[in-house]
Write an enzyme that holds these catalytic residues in place. Structure first.
Site, PDB file in Angstrom:
ATOM      1  N   SER A 195       0.823  -1.196   0.000  1.00  0.00           N
ATOM      2  CA  SER A 195       0.000   0.000   0.000  1.00  0.00           C
ATOM      3  C   SER A 195       0.869   1.262   0.000  1.00  0.00           C
ATOM      4  O   SER A 195       1.670   1.450  -0.917  1.00  0.00           O
ATOM      5  CB  SER A 195      -0.948  -0.045   1.199  1.00  0.00           C
ATOM      6  OG  SER A 195      -1.929   0.957   1.121  1.00  0.00           O
ATOM      7  N   ASP A 289      -9.813  -4.567  -4.433  1.00  0.00           N
ATOM      8  CA  ASP A 289      -9.046  -3.474  -3.833  1.00  0.00           C
ATOM      9  C   ASP A 289      -9.191  -2.210  -4.669  1.00  0.00           C
ATOM     10  O   ASP A 289      -8.969  -2.247  -5.885  1.00  0.00           O
ATOM     11  CB  ASP A 289      -7.570  -3.885  -3.757  1.00  0.00           C
ATOM     12  CG  ASP A 289      -6.665  -2.837  -3.141  1.00  0.00           C
ATOM     13  OD1 ASP A 289      -7.161  -1.787  -2.680  1.00  0.00           O
ATOM     14  OD2 ASP A 289      -5.445  -3.069  -3.117  1.00  0.00           O
ATOM     15  N   HIS A 319      -7.608  -5.419  -0.018  1.00  0.00           N
ATOM     16  CA  HIS A 319      -6.489  -4.635   0.467  1.00  0.00           C
ATOM     17  C   HIS A 319      -6.228  -5.015   1.930  1.00  0.00           C
ATOM     18  O   HIS A 319      -7.153  -5.171   2.720  1.00  0.00           O
ATOM     19  CB  HIS A 319      -6.848  -3.153   0.375  1.00  0.00           C
ATOM     20  CG  HIS A 319      -5.690  -2.228   0.525  1.00  0.00           C
ATOM     21  ND1 HIS A 319      -4.936  -1.817  -0.550  1.00  0.00           N
ATOM     22  CD2 HIS A 319      -5.150  -1.637   1.615  1.00  0.00           C
ATOM     23  CE1 HIS A 319      -3.993  -0.997  -0.130  1.00  0.00           C
ATOM     24  NE2 HIS A 319      -4.091  -0.879   1.190  1.00  0.00           N
TER      25      HIS A 319
END
Length: 348
Positions: A195, A289, A319
Protein backbone atom coordinates in the site's frame (compact mmCIF):
# COMPACT_ATOMS: atom_id res chain seq x y z
CA UNK A 1 -1.43 -10.38 35.08
CA UNK A 2 -3.59 -9.84 31.98
CA UNK A 3 -5.79 -6.75 31.79
CA UNK A 4 -9.45 -6.91 30.84
CA UNK A 5 -8.64 -5.46 27.41
CA UNK A 6 -5.99 -8.12 26.82
CA UNK A 7 -8.43 -10.87 27.79
CA UNK A 8 -11.10 -9.45 25.50
CA UNK A 9 -8.61 -9.19 22.64
CA UNK A 10 -7.50 -12.76 23.19
CA UNK A 11 -11.10 -13.96 23.07
CA UNK A 12 -11.73 -12.03 19.84
CA UNK A 13 -8.60 -13.48 18.29
CA UNK A 14 -9.57 -17.02 19.32
CA UNK A 15 -13.10 -16.57 17.96
CA UNK A 16 -11.89 -15.22 14.61
CA UNK A 17 -9.16 -17.83 14.19
CA UNK A 18 -11.49 -20.64 15.29
CA UNK A 19 -14.25 -19.58 12.91
CA UNK A 20 -11.86 -19.38 9.95
CA UNK A 21 -10.46 -22.79 10.85
CA UNK A 22 -13.84 -24.45 10.32
CA UNK A 23 -14.34 -26.82 7.36
CA UNK A 24 -14.80 -25.01 4.05
CA UNK A 25 -18.49 -25.98 3.57
CA UNK A 26 -19.31 -24.60 7.03
CA UNK A 27 -17.47 -21.37 6.31
CA UNK A 28 -19.29 -20.98 3.01
CA UNK A 29 -22.65 -21.36 4.76
CA UNK A 30 -21.71 -18.84 7.46
CA UNK A 31 -20.36 -16.36 4.91
CA UNK A 32 -23.60 -16.23 2.96
CA UNK A 33 -24.25 -15.74 -0.74
CA UNK A 34 -20.94 -15.55 -2.65
CA UNK A 35 -19.85 -12.03 -3.57
CA UNK A 36 -19.00 -11.74 -7.27
CA UNK A 37 -17.86 -8.50 -8.84
CA UNK A 38 -15.93 -7.71 -12.00
CA UNK A 39 -15.85 -11.41 -12.82
CA UNK A 40 -14.14 -12.27 -9.52
CA UNK A 41 -15.42 -14.10 -6.44
CA UNK A 42 -14.49 -12.84 -3.01
CA UNK A 43 -12.54 -15.30 -0.87
CA UNK A 44 -14.79 -17.15 1.57
CA UNK A 45 -12.32 -16.42 4.38
CA UNK A 46 -12.40 -12.70 3.59
CA UNK A 47 -16.18 -12.59 3.18
CA UNK A 48 -16.67 -14.34 6.52
CA UNK A 49 -14.17 -12.06 8.25
CA UNK A 50 -15.90 -8.95 6.90
CA UNK A 51 -19.27 -10.35 7.97
CA UNK A 52 -18.02 -11.02 11.51
CA UNK A 53 -16.61 -7.50 11.64
CA UNK A 54 -19.99 -6.08 10.61
CA UNK A 55 -21.89 -8.21 13.14
CA UNK A 56 -19.50 -7.06 15.87
CA UNK A 57 -20.08 -3.44 14.76
CA UNK A 58 -16.36 -2.81 14.48
CA UNK A 59 -16.07 0.77 13.30
CA UNK A 60 -13.19 1.40 10.83
CA UNK A 61 -10.07 3.32 11.81
CA UNK A 62 -10.91 6.28 9.57
CA UNK A 63 -14.05 6.99 11.64
CA UNK A 64 -11.90 7.96 14.63
CA UNK A 65 -9.41 10.75 15.27
CA UNK A 66 -6.03 9.61 13.95
CA UNK A 67 -4.47 8.73 17.36
CA UNK A 68 -7.43 6.46 18.15
CA UNK A 69 -7.46 5.09 14.60
CA UNK A 70 -3.84 4.07 15.04
CA UNK A 71 -4.77 2.04 18.11
CA UNK A 72 -7.71 0.51 16.25
CA UNK A 73 -5.53 -0.68 13.35
CA UNK A 74 -2.95 -2.06 15.77
CA UNK A 75 -5.68 -4.18 17.38
CA UNK A 76 -6.99 -5.33 14.01
CA UNK A 77 -3.49 -6.32 12.89
CA UNK A 78 -3.07 -8.36 16.05
CA UNK A 79 -6.32 -10.18 15.41
CA UNK A 80 -5.36 -11.35 11.92
CA UNK A 81 -1.58 -11.68 12.31
CA UNK A 82 -1.36 -14.25 15.06
CA UNK A 83 1.87 -15.20 16.79
CA UNK A 84 4.51 -15.70 14.10
CA UNK A 85 7.85 -17.19 15.16
CA UNK A 86 11.18 -15.75 14.02
CA UNK A 87 14.65 -16.51 15.31
CA UNK A 88 15.81 -12.97 16.13
CA UNK A 89 14.33 -9.47 16.45
CA UNK A 90 16.39 -6.35 17.21
CA UNK A 91 15.62 -2.62 17.21
CA UNK A 92 18.15 0.02 16.13
CA UNK A 93 18.42 3.18 14.02
CA UNK A 94 19.79 3.93 10.56
CA UNK A 95 20.40 7.51 9.46
CA UNK A 96 18.37 8.56 12.49
CA UNK A 97 15.39 6.43 11.42
CA UNK A 98 14.19 3.64 13.74
CA UNK A 99 14.36 0.17 12.20
CA UNK A 100 13.60 -3.36 13.34
CA UNK A 101 15.60 -6.30 12.00
CA UNK A 102 14.11 -9.78 11.74
CA UNK A 103 16.47 -12.70 11.18
CA UNK A 104 15.09 -16.16 10.36
CA UNK A 105 16.66 -19.31 11.77
CA UNK A 106 17.91 -20.39 8.33
CA UNK A 107 20.35 -17.45 7.98
CA UNK A 108 21.41 -16.81 11.58
CA UNK A 109 24.91 -18.12 10.96
CA UNK A 110 25.47 -16.20 7.72
CA UNK A 111 27.71 -13.13 7.62
CA UNK A 112 26.12 -11.86 4.37
CA UNK A 113 22.38 -12.36 4.22
CA UNK A 114 19.77 -11.87 1.51
CA UNK A 115 17.84 -8.87 2.84
CA UNK A 116 14.49 -7.16 2.34
CA UNK A 117 14.28 -3.50 3.36
CA UNK A 118 10.58 -3.23 4.19
CA UNK A 119 8.24 -0.23 4.35
CA UNK A 120 4.88 -0.77 6.05
CA UNK A 121 1.52 0.30 4.73
CA UNK A 122 -1.11 2.32 6.57
CA UNK A 123 -1.88 5.31 4.38
CA UNK A 124 1.27 7.15 5.54
CA UNK A 125 -0.58 7.78 8.84
CA UNK A 126 -0.88 4.38 10.57
CA UNK A 127 1.56 1.61 11.49
CA UNK A 128 4.35 3.43 13.31
CA UNK A 129 6.55 1.71 15.88
CA UNK A 130 6.11 -1.57 13.99
CA UNK A 131 2.58 -1.81 15.39
CA UNK A 132 0.75 -3.28 12.39
CA UNK A 133 3.23 -5.28 10.30
CA UNK A 134 5.27 -7.16 12.86
CA UNK A 135 3.56 -10.49 12.11
CA UNK A 136 3.89 -10.00 8.34
CA UNK A 137 7.61 -9.22 8.65
CA UNK A 138 8.17 -12.28 10.83
CA UNK A 139 6.26 -14.44 8.36
CA UNK A 140 8.13 -13.13 5.31
CA UNK A 141 11.50 -13.54 7.02
CA UNK A 142 10.96 -17.15 8.00
CA UNK A 143 9.06 -18.24 4.89
CA UNK A 144 11.43 -16.58 2.41
CA UNK A 145 14.59 -17.25 4.43
CA UNK A 146 15.69 -13.61 4.23
CA UNK A 147 16.65 -10.94 6.73
CA UNK A 148 14.00 -8.22 6.94
CA UNK A 149 14.85 -4.65 7.97
CA UNK A 150 11.59 -2.81 8.65
CA UNK A 151 11.78 0.99 8.49
CA UNK A 152 9.72 3.06 10.95
CA UNK A 153 9.51 6.23 8.85
CA UNK A 154 7.88 9.45 10.04
CA UNK A 155 4.14 9.61 9.52
CA UNK A 156 1.57 12.19 8.52
CA UNK A 157 -0.17 14.39 9.45
CA UNK A 158 2.58 15.28 11.92
CA UNK A 159 5.16 14.86 9.16
CA UNK A 160 3.66 15.34 5.69
CA UNK A 161 5.26 14.66 2.31
CA UNK A 162 8.15 14.28 1.63
CA UNK A 163 9.10 13.16 5.19
CA UNK A 164 8.24 9.48 4.71
CA UNK A 165 9.97 9.40 1.32
CA UNK A 166 13.07 11.11 2.70
CA UNK A 167 13.29 8.68 5.63
CA UNK A 168 12.94 5.61 3.43
CA UNK A 169 15.56 6.70 0.94
CA UNK A 170 17.91 7.74 3.76
CA UNK A 171 17.44 4.40 5.50
CA UNK A 172 18.12 2.49 2.29
CA UNK A 173 21.30 4.48 1.65
CA UNK A 174 22.39 3.66 5.21
CA UNK A 175 21.72 -0.06 4.72
CA UNK A 176 23.96 -0.02 1.65
CA UNK A 177 26.66 2.05 3.38
CA UNK A 178 26.71 -0.22 6.44
CA UNK A 179 26.08 -3.51 4.67
CA UNK A 180 28.99 -5.32 6.30
CA UNK A 181 28.01 -4.53 9.89
CA UNK A 182 24.34 -5.22 9.09
CA UNK A 183 25.29 -8.56 7.48
CA UNK A 184 23.62 -7.55 4.23
CA UNK A 185 24.59 -9.23 0.97
CA UNK A 186 24.48 -6.38 -1.54
CA UNK A 187 24.11 -8.84 -4.41
CA UNK A 188 20.84 -10.02 -2.82
CA UNK A 189 19.02 -6.95 -1.53
CA UNK A 190 15.40 -5.92 -2.08
CA UNK A 191 13.01 -3.17 -1.16
CA UNK A 192 9.38 -3.97 -0.53
CA UNK A 193 6.17 -2.83 1.06
CA UNK A 194 2.42 -2.81 0.87
CA UNK A 195 0.00 0.00 0.00
CA UNK A 196 1.64 3.28 1.11
CA UNK A 197 4.71 1.16 1.86
CA UNK A 198 4.58 -0.18 -1.69
CA UNK A 199 4.58 3.41 -2.89
CA UNK A 200 7.65 4.15 -0.75
CA UNK A 201 9.40 0.97 -1.86
CA UNK A 202 8.83 1.75 -5.54
CA UNK A 203 10.01 5.34 -5.07
CA UNK A 204 13.10 4.13 -3.20
CA UNK A 205 13.84 1.70 -6.03
CA UNK A 206 13.76 4.59 -8.51
CA UNK A 207 16.06 6.65 -6.27
CA UNK A 208 18.45 3.70 -5.96
CA UNK A 209 18.64 3.35 -9.74
CA UNK A 210 19.19 7.10 -10.18
CA UNK A 211 21.99 7.11 -7.60
CA UNK A 212 23.61 3.88 -8.78
CA UNK A 213 22.94 2.04 -5.51
CA UNK A 214 22.78 -1.75 -5.64
CA UNK A 215 19.27 -3.20 -5.65
CA UNK A 216 18.35 -6.70 -6.77
CA UNK A 217 14.58 -6.79 -6.53
CA UNK A 218 11.48 -4.80 -5.59
CA UNK A 219 8.39 -6.34 -4.01
CA UNK A 220 5.31 -4.14 -4.43
CA UNK A 221 2.14 -5.37 -2.74
CA UNK A 222 -1.03 -3.49 -3.80
CA UNK A 223 0.98 -0.25 -4.08
CA UNK A 224 -0.53 3.22 -4.09
CA UNK A 225 0.76 4.85 -7.27
CA UNK A 226 -1.69 7.63 -8.18
CA UNK A 227 -2.83 10.45 -5.89
CA UNK A 228 -4.35 12.57 -8.67
CA UNK A 229 -6.45 10.16 -10.74
CA UNK A 230 -9.48 7.97 -10.10
CA UNK A 231 -9.27 4.49 -11.57
CA UNK A 232 -12.21 2.20 -12.24
CA UNK A 233 -11.24 -0.03 -9.29
CA UNK A 234 -11.32 3.00 -6.97
CA UNK A 235 -14.94 3.54 -7.99
CA UNK A 236 -15.89 -0.15 -8.01
CA UNK A 237 -14.56 -1.12 -4.57
CA UNK A 238 -14.80 2.15 -2.66
CA UNK A 239 -16.77 0.66 0.25
CA UNK A 240 -17.48 -2.70 1.85
CA UNK A 241 -14.06 -4.26 1.24
CA UNK A 242 -11.95 -2.86 4.13
CA UNK A 243 -10.16 -0.05 2.26
CA UNK A 244 -12.69 2.73 1.70
CA UNK A 245 -12.93 6.00 -0.18
CA UNK A 246 -12.92 7.79 3.19
CA UNK A 247 -9.69 6.07 4.30
CA UNK A 248 -7.95 6.92 1.03
CA UNK A 249 -9.07 10.55 1.21
CA UNK A 250 -7.81 10.84 4.81
CA UNK A 251 -4.47 9.34 3.83
CA UNK A 252 -3.98 11.58 0.80
CA UNK A 253 -5.08 14.74 2.62
CA UNK A 254 -2.82 13.95 5.58
CA UNK A 255 0.30 13.05 3.57
CA UNK A 256 -0.13 15.65 0.83
CA UNK A 257 -2.07 18.54 2.41
CA UNK A 258 -0.62 20.85 -0.26
CA UNK A 259 -2.55 19.86 -3.37
CA UNK A 260 0.28 21.01 -5.65
CA UNK A 261 2.46 18.22 -4.20
CA UNK A 262 0.14 15.42 -5.31
CA UNK A 263 1.40 15.10 -8.92
CA UNK A 264 5.00 14.95 -7.64
CA UNK A 265 6.57 11.77 -9.09
CA UNK A 266 7.85 10.83 -5.64
CA UNK A 267 4.25 10.21 -4.58
CA UNK A 268 2.26 9.81 -7.84
CA UNK A 269 4.54 7.20 -9.32
CA UNK A 270 2.60 7.09 -12.58
CA UNK A 271 4.22 10.48 -13.27
CA UNK A 272 7.75 9.23 -12.56
CA UNK A 273 10.55 8.78 -15.08
CA UNK A 274 11.87 5.22 -14.87
CA UNK A 275 15.67 5.38 -14.83
CA UNK A 276 17.87 2.85 -16.53
CA UNK A 277 18.88 0.08 -14.17
CA UNK A 278 15.64 0.04 -12.17
CA UNK A 279 15.46 -3.28 -10.30
CA UNK A 280 13.18 -6.12 -11.43
CA UNK A 281 9.77 -6.02 -9.77
CA UNK A 282 7.10 -8.39 -8.55
CA UNK A 283 3.79 -6.54 -8.28
CA UNK A 284 0.90 -8.12 -6.37
CA UNK A 285 -2.61 -6.68 -6.45
CA UNK A 286 -5.89 -7.74 -4.86
CA UNK A 287 -9.03 -8.25 -6.90
CA UNK A 288 -11.37 -6.41 -4.50
CA UNK A 289 -9.05 -3.47 -3.83
CA UNK A 290 -9.59 0.17 -4.82
CA UNK A 291 -5.85 0.40 -5.59
CA UNK A 292 -5.85 -2.61 -7.91
CA UNK A 293 -5.86 -0.81 -11.26
CA UNK A 294 -3.20 1.78 -10.43
CA UNK A 295 -0.86 -0.95 -9.12
CA UNK A 296 -1.23 -2.83 -12.37
CA UNK A 297 -0.84 0.40 -14.36
CA UNK A 298 2.48 1.05 -12.62
CA UNK A 299 3.62 -2.46 -13.47
CA UNK A 300 2.86 -1.74 -17.12
CA UNK A 301 4.76 1.55 -16.88
CA UNK A 302 7.81 -0.32 -15.56
CA UNK A 303 7.50 -2.93 -18.30
CA UNK A 304 7.24 -0.26 -21.00
CA UNK A 305 10.51 1.21 -19.67
CA UNK A 306 12.25 -2.13 -20.08
CA UNK A 307 12.10 -3.29 -16.45
CA UNK A 308 11.67 -7.01 -15.82
CA UNK A 309 8.21 -7.16 -14.19
CA UNK A 310 5.93 -9.93 -13.07
CA UNK A 311 2.35 -9.14 -12.03
CA UNK A 312 0.01 -11.31 -10.02
CA UNK A 313 -3.56 -10.49 -9.01
CA UNK A 314 -4.99 -12.29 -5.98
CA UNK A 315 -8.49 -12.20 -7.40
CA UNK A 316 -10.42 -13.09 -4.25
CA UNK A 317 -8.51 -10.91 -1.81
CA UNK A 318 -8.91 -7.41 -0.36
CA UNK A 319 -6.49 -4.64 0.47
CA UNK A 320 -4.60 -5.50 3.64
CA UNK A 321 -4.30 -9.24 3.08
CA UNK A 322 -0.53 -9.12 3.71
CA UNK A 323 -1.40 -8.85 7.41
CA UNK A 324 -3.70 -11.91 7.33
CA UNK A 325 -0.97 -14.48 8.07
CA UNK A 326 -2.49 -15.83 11.28
CA UNK A 327 -6.06 -16.74 10.29
CA UNK A 328 -7.78 -18.96 7.77
CA UNK A 329 -6.15 -20.52 4.74
CA UNK A 330 -6.39 -17.95 1.94
CA UNK A 331 -4.32 -15.23 3.63
CA UNK A 332 -1.40 -17.45 4.70
CA UNK A 333 -1.42 -19.12 1.27
CA UNK A 334 -1.32 -15.79 -0.59
CA UNK A 335 1.43 -14.34 1.60
CA UNK A 336 3.31 -17.64 1.40
CA UNK A 337 3.30 -17.26 -2.39
CA UNK A 338 4.68 -13.73 -2.00
CA UNK A 339 7.44 -15.09 0.25
CA UNK A 340 8.29 -17.67 -2.41
CA UNK A 341 8.60 -14.93 -5.05
CA UNK A 342 10.77 -12.88 -2.71
CA UNK A 343 13.07 -15.84 -2.13
CA UNK A 344 13.29 -16.45 -5.87
CA UNK A 345 14.00 -12.80 -6.56
CA UNK A 346 16.89 -12.86 -4.09
CA UNK A 347 18.26 -16.27 -4.99
CA UNK A 348 21.97 -16.47 -5.78
Amino acid sequence: MSTLNEIQLGLKRALLAGTLALPQPVKEKLAGTPVVRDGQQLSTDVQLMLRLQKVAREDPAEDFPIPQGRKRLTVQAGLVGGNQPVASVADSTLAGVPVRTYVPASVLGQSARATLVFFHGGGFIYGGEHSTHDAACRFLAEQAGVQVISVDYRMAPEHPFPAAYDDCVAAYRAVVAHAESLKVDLTRIAVGGDSAGGNLAAATALAAASEGLPLTFQLLVYPLTDVVGTSESRRMFDSGFFLTRKFIALAEESYTPVEADRPDPRVTLLNAEIPQGTAPAYVVTAGFDPLRDEGEAYAEKLRAAGVDVRVHRETGMIHGFLNMVGIGTDGPRAVGDIADQLAAGLSS
